[in-house]
Each structure stands twice: as structure tokens, then as C-alpha cells.
Design a protein around this motif. Structure first.
Motif, mmCIF file in Angstrom:
data_model
loop_
_atom_site.group_PDB
_atom_site.id
_atom_site.type_symbol
_atom_site.label_atom_id
_atom_site.label_comp_id
_atom_site.label_asym_id
_atom_site.label_seq_id
_atom_site.Cartn_x
_atom_site.Cartn_y
_atom_site.Cartn_z
ATOM 1 N N GLY A 61 29.810 27.238 45.566
ATOM 2 C CA GLY A 61 29.957 26.034 44.924
ATOM 3 C C GLY A 61 31.033 25.957 43.910
ATOM 4 N N PHE A 62 31.931 26.991 43.907
ATOM 5 C CA PHE A 62 32.976 27.107 43.253
ATOM 6 C C PHE A 62 34.144 26.453 43.930
ATOM 7 C CE2 PHE A 62 30.994 30.599 41.534
ATOM 8 C CZ PHE A 62 31.066 30.252 39.827
ATOM 9 N N ASN A 63 35.068 25.787 42.977
ATOM 10 C CA ASN A 63 36.530 25.480 43.778
ATOM 11 C C ASN A 63 37.105 26.370 43.827
ATOM 12 O OD1 ASN A 63 35.572 22.900 43.346
ATOM 13 N ND2 ASN A 63 36.681 22.364 41.701
ATOM 14 N N GLY A 64 38.008 26.603 44.668
ATOM 15 C CA GLY A 64 38.743 28.010 45.119
ATOM 16 C C GLY A 64 40.315 27.448 45.517
ATOM 17 N N THR A 65 41.354 28.229 45.162
ATOM 18 C CA THR A 65 42.596 27.750 45.716
ATOM 19 C C THR A 65 43.360 29.028 45.937
ATOM 20 O OG1 THR A 65 42.835 25.997 44.340
ATOM 21 C CG2 THR A 65 44.947 26.805 45.055
ATOM 22 N N ILE A 66 43.918 29.111 47.013
ATOM 23 C CA ILE A 66 45.009 30.145 47.220
ATOM 24 C C ILE A 66 46.140 29.645 47.897
ATOM 25 C CG2 ILE A 66 44.121 30.409 49.811
ATOM 26 C CD1 ILE A 66 44.917 33.558 49.395
ATOM 27 N N PHE A 67 47.482 29.780 47.139
ATOM 28 C CA PHE A 67 48.522 29.538 47.369
ATOM 29 C C PHE A 67 49.722 30.526 47.363
ATOM 30 C CE2 PHE A 67 51.084 29.253 43.471
ATOM 31 C CZ PHE A 67 50.023 29.678 42.571
ATOM 32 N N ALA A 68 50.639 30.345 48.642
ATOM 33 C CA ALA A 68 51.715 31.278 48.802
ATOM 34 C C ALA A 68 52.853 30.727 48.220
ATOM 35 C CB ALA A 68 51.817 31.315 50.291
ATOM 36 N N TYR A 69 53.671 31.672 47.481
ATOM 37 C CA TYR A 69 54.902 31.250 46.587
ATOM 38 C C TYR A 69 56.019 32.093 46.794
ATOM 39 C CZ TYR A 69 57.414 30.310 42.280
ATOM 40 O OH TYR A 69 58.551 30.295 41.444
ATOM 41 N N GLY A 70 57.026 31.654 47.137
ATOM 42 C CA GLY A 70 58.181 32.580 47.291
ATOM 43 C C GLY A 70 59.459 32.089 47.748
ATOM 44 N N ARG A 130 25.197 21.878 46.011
ATOM 45 C CA ARG A 130 26.580 22.427 45.362
ATOM 46 C C ARG A 130 27.668 22.214 46.166
ATOM 47 N NH1 ARG A 130 23.740 28.260 44.838
ATOM 48 N NH2 ARG A 130 23.507 27.485 47.067
ATOM 49 N N VAL A 131 28.903 21.755 45.489
ATOM 50 C CA VAL A 131 30.028 21.319 46.314
ATOM 51 C C VAL A 131 31.220 22.309 46.213
ATOM 52 C CG1 VAL A 131 31.644 19.781 47.048
ATOM 53 C CG2 VAL A 131 29.374 19.168 46.401
ATOM 54 N N GLY A 132 31.488 23.166 47.110
ATOM 55 C CA GLY A 132 32.911 24.119 46.638
ATOM 56 C C GLY A 132 33.927 23.334 47.536
ATOM 57 N N ARG A 133 34.949 23.593 46.835
ATOM 58 C CA ARG A 133 36.449 22.984 47.409
ATOM 59 C C ARG A 133 37.317 23.880 47.650
ATOM 60 N NH1 ARG A 133 35.187 19.323 43.809
ATOM 61 N NH2 ARG A 133 33.995 17.367 44.700
ATOM 62 N N LEU A 134 38.008 24.424 48.827
ATOM 63 C CA LEU A 134 38.881 25.326 49.009
ATOM 64 C C LEU A 134 40.252 24.668 49.414
ATOM 65 C CD1 LEU A 134 39.551 28.458 49.382
ATOM 66 C CD2 LEU A 134 38.862 28.135 51.735
ATOM 67 N N ASN A 135 41.113 25.076 48.518
ATOM 68 C CA ASN A 135 42.483 24.612 48.882
ATOM 69 C C ASN A 135 43.394 25.620 49.473
ATOM 70 O OD1 ASN A 135 42.289 21.965 47.340
ATOM 71 N ND2 ASN A 135 42.181 23.127 45.447
ATOM 72 N N HIS A 176 33.754 33.698 49.265
ATOM 73 C CA HIS A 176 32.253 33.602 48.828
ATOM 74 C C HIS A 176 31.854 32.611 47.767
ATOM 75 C CE1 HIS A 176 30.784 36.561 51.537
ATOM 76 N NE2 HIS A 176 31.772 36.966 51.543
ATOM 77 N N SER A 177 32.804 32.697 46.921
ATOM 78 C CA SER A 177 32.655 31.758 45.417
ATOM 79 C C SER A 177 32.698 30.260 45.767
ATOM 80 C CB SER A 177 33.645 31.996 44.579
ATOM 81 O OG SER A 177 33.949 33.526 44.119
ATOM 82 N N VAL A 178 33.534 30.026 46.763
ATOM 83 C CA VAL A 178 33.525 28.542 47.483
ATOM 84 C C VAL A 178 32.309 28.081 48.036
ATOM 85 C CG1 VAL A 178 34.466 27.058 49.024
ATOM 86 C CG2 VAL A 178 36.013 28.370 47.767
ATOM 87 N N LEU A 179 31.555 29.125 48.789
ATOM 88 C CA LEU A 179 30.220 28.874 49.284
ATOM 89 C C LEU A 179 29.152 28.894 48.563
ATOM 90 C CD1 LEU A 179 30.729 31.126 52.737
ATOM 91 C CD2 LEU A 179 30.371 28.691 52.697
#
Ligand SMILES: Nc1ncnc2c1ncn2[C@@H]1O[C@H](COP(=O)(O)OP(=O)(O)OP(=O)(O)O)[C@@H](O)[C@H]1O
Ligand SMILES: [Mg+2]
Length: 492
Positions: free
Chosen positions: A93-102, A244-249, A88-91
Motif C-alpha cells: 500500500g505504499f507509493n513507489g517510484t523508480i527512475f533512471a537518470y543520466g 490499501r492502494v499502492g502506486r508504482l511509477n 513489496h512495499s507497493v503491494l
């Protein structure tokens, strides 16, 4: 360019996968080892780690996170609680990142991608695709969206474009005040539906680097980043269009591994060395940011940390999913993952809405449409018949038919005139020749006019390939010259 500046920490959740056959050897004989060495209190967001070689009286280690997901957790639970708000935040106009680590084999790829063909087992990425396009379809009619996707991997410290069939050897990183760190010449494709974006992901997945090790039959041998850019244009209270521009990584990291456990040799071993190197650079960045003293952050030590620069300590809302395996033989690695995850909770980001950036493609696109529209109106003299606002190309077909009819009439008239000149016995041969020549020139002009208008109309249609999904969301598709996209991809 931006507003709504505030600070927030990286959100950290932990997920433990079920025991598998390979783990079983280590679990046998573990006292009370039903779930291996990990216990989770889902309500409190706590993980309790038991040292299988603990001395008597040694306390267990307890960590608390934003949420924890135990071995029985469903893909949907993680998505709804942890990822949904980010999308929702990306839509917005925020940048959002979700990363899996392990550690290797603990479920990073399962969490990010899952099993595409089984709805219950679909991971974050396919669920995010559905979510983005459903939200757009439900949005109000005054919003226009442009969705683009890119897919890259970092393989042995080189950046590869997973959507380009003939990529240069390695792509370079650049930095700009507008978009932060970005990859130069990375393929970016416009997507108008879930199906299109899934096809892109499939194309990339077929070439991403995966290999078998003793710990994971389908081990990721590279870090991958799937980038979705959502541009949204809407009329503001000032009556002007704002973008507004949102980028999702969406990031699926390769896992840390020990050669003694994975049994890798040759190329696999070289891959592992690079994976471990960049993960240790990531660990250093996390440590430097988490200590909060504002000292030097070694982002430049690896491509991975440079690409994640905005996501860790910068302009983004970020979620880390730390994945664990429950087997006692991996106690040390599990403890390391938990410690890094724990540190990451302290990282402060400054997410802000990216408003009216200079490089928004939507604006370029809207300008091009306006230019073509003006040219067409001028050519066909239909400017006054066409409504300035809300001209969506539907009424246009009627207009085109009228113009075509008129043109046909003129052609018929010229043909009739030609016949009449030929049959007119009172004309001298020279005079006849001159009149037929003039007739031919007029006919040629008429055909040229028709070809030019046809070309303009076709170009206009490509630009305004507007369609509405369900009822309201409006998509604009960008013409190929404005974007690099391999020709074999299905939607241009
Ligand atoms: N939560 C889970 N539920 C069921 N199966 C899981 C879960 N997590 C992982 N698995 C299974 O465990 C195996 C390893 O998972 P996966 O490939 O996602 O690990 P990974 O962390 O991506 O490893 P690598 O770092 O080597 O790429 C796969 O067979 C996967 O289906
Ligand atoms: Mg993986």
C-alpha cells in the motif's frame, strides 16, 4: 486515510554500462583505460571517477551510494537487490517510484526495459510485472486485488496518453488531497495477468517518441512514466473490509545531451532543448530538496517535476538509478550525473500506507457486485439457496440451469394450453380469441423476464470475472464503464 508515517531518504544506486564501439575512440590511448574513466568498488558501493585531463597529483573523485553496478552487472542483480523491496512495499500500500537518470546513451532505457525477448536482459519493468502478479498469486485467499496500468510520455513539455489511440492534444495535471498530482483523463486499464500488462506496454512502446542521434540509435525523445496501481482489499481485525492502494511509477527519463555531441538538427534539436530544460528543472528540485533548509521547491517549473512531486520529498519510497558511460570524452557529463545522484541521497521522503482512500475503485466495484447479486437473488428467488459468503459464481451455474429448466416447463405448459384452446370445439370463437390473447401475454411476460435476468446475469459475470492463478490470489476485473480504456485493447 493513512498511517505508518516515517521519514526515509531516496535510495540512490549507480550503474555503469560497458564500453561500446562509439566510446572506443576516446578510450584509445587512455593510460590504463581498460574500463574508461570509471572504477567501481561493488562491495563498498563506491564509484571512483578519473579525470582524463587531470593535472599531476590531482586526486580522483570518489562517491558512495546505496549500491553500485559495474559494466558486468546483470539485470537480475539490480532487480533483486534494489527493486524487489520496493515492489513489496507497493503491494503493502505504499507509493513507489523508480527512475533512471543520466546522460543520453548511458543505459536508462536498457535498465528500465532491457531486451524483452531475452530473459537475462529483461529490465526493471518486465521483471516488476512478473513480480507483482506472482506475489498476488501467492497471497492468501482473503485478499482481493485490482491492478490497473497507465502509460504516458512527456514530449516537448506536453503530456501524451500512450494507451489512447485518439488522445486529445495534451493532458492536464491536477492535484487532489487523496491521490496527489495526477493526470486528468488518463487511460487506466485493468490487468489480470503478466500477459495483459505486457500487451499494454507494447501498445505504448509503439507510439512513444524515439529517434536516432549520433550518440544513441534509439534515443528516448520523451520522458515516460508507466504507472501501476495495486488496490488490495482484506478483512481487518474489526471484521470490515479495508482497502490499501499502492502506486508504482516506473520512469524512464530522456537523457541530457549536447548538440555538439548528438549532432541533432530541426525537430530533434527542439526535442533536445525541451529535454534539457525539464532535466534542469529536475536538477533544481533535487538541489532545493537536498539542501534541507525547507525553502521553496520549484516543482511547478516543469511537468516532469510536478509529476514527480510525491516521489521527491513526498509520500513515496523512491529509488534513483543514475546511469553512466565509461568514456573519457564524457567526463564532464558523468561528473554532473554523479553530483546530482550524490545530492539526491539527502532527499527525505515521508512514505505512508495509503489506507481506505475515498477514491478506491475496488470499493465501488464491490458495492456494484453486491447490488447485482441482490437483484439476481430477488429475481430468481434463489437467495436462500445461495451461501452469503464465498459465493464465487461456480454454484451459480447450477442455479441458472434450474431456473432455465423451470422457465422452459412453463413455456411448454403455455404452449400445450394454447393447443388445447385451439382444438376445443366447445368454445365460442370470441371466448377462444380471449383465452389465446391471455396466453400470449403470459408468454410475453415470461420472455421479458428471461431477457432481463439474462442481462443481469451477464453484467454480474463481467463484474465478478474472478479467476485464481495457481491457487490463491484472487483478482477482480472491473467493467468497462468504470474505467476508460480503448476498445481495441484485448481484454474487455
Ligand atoms: N548495462 C548495459 N549492458 C549492455 N548494454 C547496454 C547497457 N546499458 C546500455 N546498453 C546499450 O547501450 C545503448 C544505449 O542504451 P539506452 O538506449 O538504454 O540509453 P539511454 O540512457 O536510454 O539513452 P537516451 O537518453 O538517449 O534514451 C543501447 O544499445 C543499449 O542496449
Ligand atoms: Mg532511453
Amino acid at each position: 486515510m493513512s498511517k505508518v508515517k516515517s521519514s526515509e531518504t531516496v535510495k540512490v544506486v549507480v550503474r555503469c554500462r560497458p564500453l561500446n564501439r562509439k566510446d572506443a575512440a576516446g578510450v584509445t590511448g587512455t593510460p590504463g583505460g581498460r574500463g574508461g574513466i570509471i572504477e567501481m568498488d561493488v562491495d563498498r558501493g563506491q564509484v571512483v571517477l578519473r579525470n582524463p585531463r587531470a593535472l599531476p597529483g590531482e586526486p580522483q573523485k570518489t562517491f558512495t551510494f546505496d549500491s553500485v553496478y559495474d559494466a558486468s552487472s546483470r539485470q537480475r542483480d539490480l532487480y533483486d537487490e534494489t527493486v524487489r523491496p520496493l515492489i513489496h512495499s507497493v503491494l503493502d500500500g505504499f507509493n513507489g517510484t523508480i527512475f533512471a537518470y543520466g546522460q543520453t546513451g548511458t543505459g536508462k532505457t536498457y535498465t528500465m526495459q532491457g531486451e524483452w525477448l531475452e530473459p537475462e536482459r529483461r529490465g526493471v519493468i518486465p521483471n516488476a510485472f512478473e513480480h507483482v502478479f506472482t506475489q498476488i498469486a501467492r497471497s492468501t485467499a482473503d485478499r482481493q486485488y485490482l491492478v490497473r496500468a497507465s502509460y504516458l510520455e512527456i514530449y516537448r513539455e506536453e503530456i501524451r496518453d500512450l494507451l489512447d489511440p485518439n488522445p486529445p492534444h495534451t493532458l492536464e495535471l491536477r492535484e487532489s488531497p487523496e491521490s496527489g498530482v495526477y493526470v486528468r483523463d488518463l487511460t487506466s486499464c485493468v490487468c489480470k495477468s503478466v500477459k495483459e500488462i505486457q500487451e499494454l506496454m507494447n501498445v505504448g512502446n509503439q507510439v512513444r517518441s524515439v529517434g536516432a542521434t549520433d550518440m544513441n540509435e534509439h534515443s528516448s525523445r520523451s520522458h515516460t512514466l508507466f504507472l501501476i496501481t495495486v488496490e488490495c482489499s482484506q478483512t481487518g481485525p474489526d471484521g470490515r473490509q479495508h482497502i490499501r492502494v499502492g502506486r508504482l511509477n516506473l520512469v524512464d527519463l530522456a537523457g541530457s545531451e549536447r548538440q555538439a555531441k548528438t549532432g541533432v538538427h530541426g525537430e530533434r534539436l527542439k526535442e533536445a532543448a525541451k529535454i534539457n530544460l525539464s532535466l534542469s528543472a529536475l536538477g533544481n528540485v533535487i538541489s532545493a530538496l537536498a539542501d534541507g533548509r525547507g525553502g521553496h521547491v520549484p516543482y511547478r517549473d516543469s511537468k516532469l517535476t510536478r509529476l514527480l512531486q510525491d516521489s521527491l520529498g513526498g509520500n513515496a519510497k523512491t529509488v534513483m538509478v543514475a546511469t553512466l558511460g565509461p568514456a573519457p570524452q564524457h567526463y564532464e557529463e558523468t561528473l554532473t550525473t554523479l553530483r546530482y545522484a550524490n545530492r539526491t541521497k539527502n532527499i527525505q521522503n515521508q512514505p505512508r500506507v495509503n489506507e481506505d482512500p475515498k477514491d478506491a475503485l475496488l470499493r465501488e466495484f464491490q458495492k456494484e457486485i453486491a447490488r447485482l447479486r441482490a437483484q439476481l437473488s430477488h429475481r430468481e428467488g434463489r437467495g436462500k439457496h445461495r451461501k452469503e459468503e464465498g459465493w464465487d459464481g461456480e454454484g451459480d451455474e447450477e442455479g441458472e440451469e434450474e431456473v432455465e429448466k423451470e422457465r422452459k416447463l412453463q413455456e411448454e405448459r403455455l404452449e400445450e394450453e394454447k393447443e388445447a384452446i385451439r382444438e376445443d370445439g366447445s368454445l365460442l370463437a370470441v371466448e377462444k380469441q380471449r383465452l389465446l390473447g391471455e396466453n400470449e401475454i403470459m408468454m410475453g411476460d415470461l420472455r421479458k423476464e428471461r431477457d432481463t435476468t439474462e442481462q443481469l446475469t451477464a453484467k454480474y459475470k463481467v463484474h465478478t470475472h474472478i479467476y485464481r492463478e495457481e491457487s490463491l490470489g484472487v483478482f477482480l476485473s472491473l467493467p468497462p464503464p468504470l474505467l476508460s480504456c480503448p476498445a481495441h485493447l484485448p481484454f474487455f
